[in-house]
Write a protein that holds these residues in place. Structure first.
Motif: not given
Ligand code: NDP
Length: 289
Positions: A162-171
């Motif tokens: 569930p953290g991945l969407a935010q990893v990409y978003y914050q990138a």
């Protein structure tokens, strides 16, 4: 209507655009917002106003969340946690990957399924072609609701964490904020020389297109090959200084451009002066000493 019913909690500009897109596509929509008046226009268009968060959660299985951050989500949901069991929460609120993971664990602990999302477009582009959102979380939950979620934007599913969407978003956001802050400095500089932002627009658009550099430098980064290319960090450190000096001469703030120049000079001092810009990854990839 036969369309899946949706609850939308959080009616800032983004939540309002999302609830509006669901309504426009013929989905039954229930809404709740801390400041109730933000629901008025949606209610006039056919949305149902829930009186409490628990009522909003009870209304439909699919619940879309859009608030400022995860603190806001927790403040809203915790008092109604007993109503979470059996719901699917799709949290389109941005925050850190760690907070997204903790939010997922918390919601799962209360019997809810949970997807996270990072929306890549501003509210006016919700429901428009070309828009996209990063999603992550259990694949079956995503597939079950994909068609409904695609009413908002197209869906870039990135995996079960569930953290991945935010990893990409914050990138993306680190590129976005750096780029847009550079744009503000450029506009201030040109403004000081009597050029309007509108006049500058065609040149700014060309400068914002980093496709060539991302292609070339992405290959260098993946191959760990920072020498022998068409650029030298020593040249780039001088260039970054020219930017700072030009802004200063125009009476424009230099704090952020000076921080970039300092990074470039740190790279030269570390011995990368004759290497490419990408050699800076050695400095950027860890905390500054
Ligand atoms: P806002 O910050 O304007 O969202 C405000 C919403 O959060 C309102 O519903 C507000 O309620 C609620 N809220 C904030 N704090 C609390 C609290 N303590 N308790 C209860 N409710 C609270 O954001 P946007 O609508 O612009 O965006 C929503 C999310 O979407 C954000 O995470 C943002 O990063 C993300 N996003 C936004 C984009 C944009 O361009 N706007 C683009 C891409 C992503 P109230 O009305 O009562 O204040």
């Amino acid at each position: 209507s036969g369309k899946q019913a949706v609850t939308v909690i959080g009616l800032g500009p983004m939540g309002q655009a999302m609830a509006g897109a669901f309504l426009a596509a013929g989905h039954p929509v229930t809404v709740w917002n801390r400041t109730a008046s933000k629901a008025d226009e949606l209610v006039a268009r056919g949305a149902v106003r829930a009186r409490t968060v628990a009522e909003a959660l009870a209304a439909h299985e699919l619940v879309v969340l859009s608030m400022t951050d995860y603190d806001a989500c927790h403040a809203v949901l915790a008092p109604a946690a007993g109503a979470l069991s059996g719901r699917t929460l799709v949290n389109l609120t941005s925050d850190t990957p760690e907070r997204a993971r903790a939010g997922a664990a918390w919601a799962n602990g209360h019997g809810a399924r949970y997807l996270t999302g990072g929306v890549q477009v501003p509210p006016p582009l919700i429901g428009q072609p070309g828009s996209a959102t990063f999603y992550s979380g259990p694949r079956d939950v995503f597939e079950t609701h994909r068609a409904t979620l695609e009413v908002l934007t197209s869906a870039d599913y990135r995996g079960t964490d569930p953290g991945l969407a935010q990893v990409y978003y914050q990138a993306l956001m680190t590129i976005f904020w750096t780029g847009m802050t550079g744009y503000l400095h450029a506009a201030a500089l040109l403004g000081a020389h009597g050029v309007t932002a509108k006049e500058f627009e065609p040149d700014a658009l060309k400068a914002a297109d980093l496709a060539y550099f991302i292609g070339v430098m992405g290959a260098q980064l993946d191959e760990g090959r920072h020498g022998g290319g068409a650029d030298r960090l020593a040249m780039e450190a001088a260039s970054a200084d020219h930017v700072v000096h030009t802004l200063r001469d125009a009476g424009v703030d230099t704090e952020v451009p000076a921080a970039l120049a300092a990074l470039f000079h740190r790279g030269v001092a570390a011995g990368y002066g004759e290497q490419s810009f990408t050699s800076l990854i050695d400095l950027v990839g860890k905390p500054a000493a």
